[in-house]
Design a protein around this motif. Structure first.
Motif, mmCIF file in Angstrom:
data_model
loop_
_atom_site.group_PDB
_atom_site.id
_atom_site.type_symbol
_atom_site.label_atom_id
_atom_site.label_comp_id
_atom_site.label_asym_id
_atom_site.label_seq_id
_atom_site.Cartn_x
_atom_site.Cartn_y
_atom_site.Cartn_z
ATOM 1 N N MET A 182 13.302 3.344 4.893
ATOM 2 C CA MET A 182 12.584 2.067 4.831
ATOM 3 C C MET A 182 11.621 2.066 3.646
ATOM 4 N N VAL A 183 10.930 3.165 3.437
ATOM 5 C CA VAL A 183 10.004 3.265 2.302
ATOM 6 C C VAL A 183 10.773 3.120 0.992
ATOM 7 N N SER A 184 11.932 3.729 0.908
ATOM 8 C CA SER A 184 12.754 3.628 -0.304
ATOM 9 C C SER A 184 13.219 2.195 -0.536
ATOM 10 N N ARG A 185 13.565 1.495 0.532
ATOM 11 C CA ARG A 185 13.966 0.086 0.405
ATOM 12 C C ARG A 185 12.806 -0.766 -0.104
ATOM 13 N N GLN A 232 0.838 -1.200 0.000
ATOM 14 C CA GLN A 232 0.000 0.000 0.000
ATOM 15 C C GLN A 232 0.873 1.250 0.000
ATOM 16 N N VAL A 233 1.895 1.265 0.843
ATOM 17 C CA VAL A 233 2.802 2.409 0.930
ATOM 18 C C VAL A 233 3.563 2.576 -0.383
ATOM 19 N N VAL A 234 4.082 1.488 -0.920
ATOM 20 C CA VAL A 234 4.876 1.563 -2.156
ATOM 21 C C VAL A 234 4.011 2.026 -3.321
ATOM 22 N N LEU A 235 2.806 1.524 -3.415
ATOM 23 C CA LEU A 235 1.931 1.954 -4.509
ATOM 24 C C LEU A 235 1.627 3.442 -4.419
ATOM 25 N N GLU A 236 1.495 3.927 -3.210
ATOM 26 C CA GLU A 236 1.273 5.367 -3.034
ATOM 27 C C GLU A 236 2.508 6.158 -3.470
ATOM 28 N N VAL A 237 3.689 5.629 -3.179
ATOM 29 C CA VAL A 237 4.932 6.283 -3.615
ATOM 30 C C VAL A 237 5.012 6.282 -5.143
ATOM 31 N N LEU A 238 4.656 5.171 -5.761
ATOM 32 C CA LEU A 238 4.729 5.062 -7.215
ATOM 33 C C LEU A 238 3.722 5.970 -7.925
ATOM 34 N N ARG A 239 2.612 6.289 -7.275
ATOM 35 C CA ARG A 239 1.639 7.215 -7.867
ATOM 36 C C ARG A 239 2.172 8.638 -7.938
ATOM 37 N N GLU A 297 12.782 -2.901 -3.571
ATOM 38 C CA GLU A 297 12.497 -4.331 -3.604
ATOM 39 C C GLU A 297 11.271 -4.617 -4.468
ATOM 40 N N PHE A 298 10.268 -3.775 -4.354
ATOM 41 C CA PHE A 298 9.037 -3.923 -5.138
ATOM 42 C C PHE A 298 9.334 -3.849 -6.633
ATOM 43 N N VAL A 299 10.118 -2.871 -7.032
ATOM 44 C CA VAL A 299 10.450 -2.685 -8.442
ATOM 45 C C VAL A 299 11.313 -3.842 -8.953
ATOM 46 N N GLU A 300 12.260 -4.305 -8.125
ATOM 47 C CA GLU A 300 13.131 -5.413 -8.527
ATOM 48 C C GLU A 300 12.354 -6.708 -8.733
ATOM 49 N N ARG A 301 11.335 -6.921 -7.933
ATOM 50 C CA ARG A 301 10.584 -8.174 -8.001
ATOM 51 C C ARG A 301 9.316 -8.067 -8.854
ATOM 52 N N ALA A 302 9.086 -6.945 -9.471
ATOM 53 C CA ALA A 302 7.860 -6.747 -10.242
ATOM 54 C C ALA A 302 7.733 -7.760 -11.370
ATOM 55 N N SER A 303 8.828 -8.150 -11.986
ATOM 56 C CA SER A 303 8.768 -9.091 -13.111
ATOM 57 C C SER A 303 8.289 -10.478 -12.667
ATOM 58 N N GLU A 304 8.460 -10.827 -11.408
ATOM 59 C CA GLU A 304 8.034 -12.130 -10.907
ATOM 60 C C GLU A 304 6.522 -12.306 -10.977
#
Length: 107
Positions: free
Chosen positions: A39-42, A14-21, A46-53
């Motif tokens: 922590m949010v940046s980490r 939820q936090v990462v998606l808000e950052v990406l918006r 991680e979210f962006v690195e694993r998105a292809s999975e």
């Protein structure tokens, strides 16, 4: 010593998606949720690195490992069932051959 916080995957996403918006800065979002900006940046990294999975076909490594462990547990449970059956059979046959009080005589 301070206790570490453990956040659920749902909260992190939820936090990462808000950052990406990009509706607010990382610092503003971190303050909003009470999390350190690093922590949010980490989490974002991680979210962006694993998105292809998400789009990979077939089971993931974790799913493969879980399936193998479940198979191993099922094999062990079958073995325990077989051994229990054999012990019960041996007890029954011992009672038939040696009589019901054979255990007391052996002591």
């Amino acid at each position: 010593m301070e206790k570490r916080n453990h956040y659920s995957p749902e909260f992190k996403s939820q936090v990462v998606l808000e950052v990406l918006r990009e509706e607010a800065t990382v610092n503003e979002i971190a303050t909003k949720y009470g999390v350190h900006p690093v922590m949010v940046s980490r989490w974002k990294q991680e979210f962006v690195e694993r998105a292809s999975e998400v789009f990979k076909k077939g089971p993931s490594e974790a799913e493969k490992k879980l399936e193998a462990e479940q198979k191993h547990v099922a094999d062990l449970e079958r073995k325990v069932g077989q051994l229990t059956y054999e012990v019960d059979w041996l007890k029954k046959k011992s009672d038939e051959l040696l009589g019901p009080g054979w255990k007391k005589k052996m002591r």
